[in-house]
Design a protein around this motif. Structure first.
Motif, PDB file in Angstrom:
ATOM      1  N   UNK A   1      -4.718   1.253  15.458  1.00  0.00           N
ATOM      2  CA  UNK A   1      -3.600   0.954  14.494  1.00  0.00           C
ATOM      3  C   UNK A   1      -2.751   1.318  13.519  1.00  0.00           C
ATOM      4  N   UNK A   2      -2.026   0.483  13.093  1.00  0.00           N
ATOM      5  CA  UNK A   2      -1.523   1.487  11.314  1.00  0.00           C
ATOM      6  C   UNK A   2      -1.844  -0.517  10.886  1.00  0.00           C
TER       7      UNK A   2
ATOM      8  N   UNK B   1       6.324   6.398   4.193  1.00  0.00           N
ATOM      9  CA  UNK B   1       5.652   7.210   4.923  1.00  0.00           C
ATOM     10  C   UNK B   1       5.213   7.810   3.727  1.00  0.00           C
ATOM     11  N   UNK B   2       5.049   7.426   2.448  1.00  0.00           N
ATOM     12  CA  UNK B   2       4.416   8.052   1.106  1.00  0.00           C
ATOM     13  C   UNK B   2       3.883   6.675   1.421  1.00  0.00           C
ATOM     14  N   UNK B   3       3.697   5.489   1.200  1.00  0.00           N
ATOM     15  CA  UNK B   3       2.849   4.178   0.969  1.00  0.00           C
ATOM     16  C   UNK B   3       2.366   4.112   1.987  1.00  0.00           C
ATOM     17  N   UNK B   4       2.725   4.652   3.164  1.00  0.00           N
ATOM     18  CA  UNK B   4       1.625   4.131   4.423  1.00  0.00           C
ATOM     19  C   UNK B   4       0.405   5.713   4.504  1.00  0.00           C
ATOM     20  N   UNK B   5       0.771   6.696   3.812  1.00  0.00           N
ATOM     21  CA  UNK B   5      -0.284   7.707   3.564  1.00  0.00           C
ATOM     22  C   UNK B   5      -1.013   7.142   2.329  1.00  0.00           C
TER      23      UNK B   5
ATOM     24  N   UNK C   1      -7.717   2.881   2.613  1.00  0.00           N
ATOM     25  CA  UNK C   1      -8.310   2.365   4.277  1.00  0.00           C
ATOM     26  C   UNK C   1      -9.448   3.152   4.471  1.00  0.00           C
ATOM     27  N   UNK C   2      -9.157   4.135   4.430  1.00  0.00           N
ATOM     28  CA  UNK C   2     -10.594   4.799   4.284  1.00  0.00           C
ATOM     29  C   UNK C   2     -11.719   5.295   3.267  1.00  0.00           C
TER      30      UNK C   2
ATOM     31  N   UNK D   1     -16.653   2.876   1.354  1.00  0.00           N
ATOM     32  CA  UNK D   1     -17.442   1.689   0.663  1.00  0.00           C
ATOM     33  C   UNK D   1     -18.143   0.675   1.208  1.00  0.00           C
ATOM     34  N   UNK D   2     -17.707   0.482   2.604  1.00  0.00           N
ATOM     35  CA  UNK D   2     -18.155  -0.398   3.471  1.00  0.00           C
ATOM     36  C   UNK D   2     -19.413  -0.262   4.457  1.00  0.00           C
TER      37      UNK D   2
END
Length: 301
Positions: free
Chosen positions: A269-270, A101-105, A111-112, A117-118
């Motif tokens: 989706x993740x 869960x920590x890695x996913x967060x 990703x945000x 930046x994009x």
């Protein structure tokens, strides 16, 4: 009765009684009678043997009881070790889950940042088109109205002959595939099953008694939420899939309900694993039907 002996014996011949008369006179076989007489003569020795047999049986029973006590004490002594090993496994699973869960967060945060930046580097028109493509691909959060299909397992019965559990009343992966396909066919633009967003590469498959959407398990009740036209719920209910689930509900007791939903939000989706990609010049289209790695299923039992 006696008669002269023609062979020159003592001069007298004796006739014994016939067989039936002898049987009624002496019903016990002579061999049994002799054995009974011998047992009567050796009564002291028979008693000693009997006492010895009883003593041997007592020793055997005592030995068996001792072995059972030793086995019980050993089992009780090993139980704390088993409990500790089980607890360690549970804690390890919980630690791994927390780490995941920590890695996913962290991945979501990165990703945000990449998306921010994009967007700074692209023009407004390119950003708008990119968001539309991400929404159509299932990577972006979407919001709107549509339909919710709820499926739940019915009561589980046991075969009185074989003793096996009957699974006809349980929701299967093919049922969820059928529901998703029917919603896509009715014009759905985005679908999520128990919060797991479907994409063009999503899979719905059975793994033992669990159902996996991509790699995440989902459990009953199953909520298939779709964003689409205003008549999406009616079209699903009146279509083949709705009639099929109505039949399952009436025959096996499976729970089935279709409702219209307003202003729902479906998370993106993740992860999306692309096998191939080409530049697109056509307007964005909704993802295709979601199935397992087999052709579209029509459900069934």
């Amino acid at each position: 009765m006696t008669v002269p002996d023609p062979d020159g014996g003592s001069g007298k011949r004796t006739f014994g009684p016939d067989f039936l008369t002898e049987l009624f006179r002496n019903p016990l076989d002579p061999g049994y009678a002799d054995a009974a007489a011998r047992r009567a003569e050796s009564g002291g020795r028979t008693g000693a043997r009997r006492q010895a047999a009883r003593g041997s049986a007592a020793v055997v029973l005592l030995l068996i009881g001792f072995l059972l006590v030793v086995a019980y004490r050993q089992t009780v002594a090993e139980e704390p070790a088993r409990t500790q090993a089980r607890q360690e496994l549970v804690e390890q699973v919980q630690r791994r889950r927390t780490g995941t869960e920590e890695l996913q967060a962290r991945a979501d945060k990165l990703a945000g940042e990449v998306a921010e930046l994009r967007e700074r580097s692209l023009s407004d028109a390119a950003v708008a088109r990119l968001r539309d493509l991400e929404a159509a691909a299932g990577l972006a959060t979407v919001r709107g109205s549509g339909a919710k299909v709820t499926l739940a397992d019915g009561p589980t019965s046991v075969d009185p002959v074989t003793g096996e559990r009957r699974t006809e009343s349980q929701v299967k992966d093919t049922d969820l595939q059928l529901a998703a396909n029917a919603l896509w066919a009715s014009g759905a633009e985005a679908i999520a099953i128990n919060g797991e967003r479907l994409t063009a590469t999503s899979t719905i498959r059975q793994a033992g008694e669990a159902i996996l959407v991509d790699v995440r398990p989902v459990t009953t009740p199953y909520e298939v939420v779709a964003i689409g036209p205003g008549d999406l719920a009616d079209d699903f209910r009146d279509g083949y899939a709705g009639q099929f689930f109505e039949t399952l509900s009436a025959r096996y007791g499976m729970s089935f309900e279709v409702t219209e939903v307003k202003d729902v939000t479906l998370d993106g989706a993740a992860e999306l694993k692309l096998r191939a990609a080409v530049p697109s010049t056509a307007p964005p289209a909704s993802p295709g039907p979601s199935t397992s790695e087999s052709p579209a299923s029509e459900g069934g039992r």
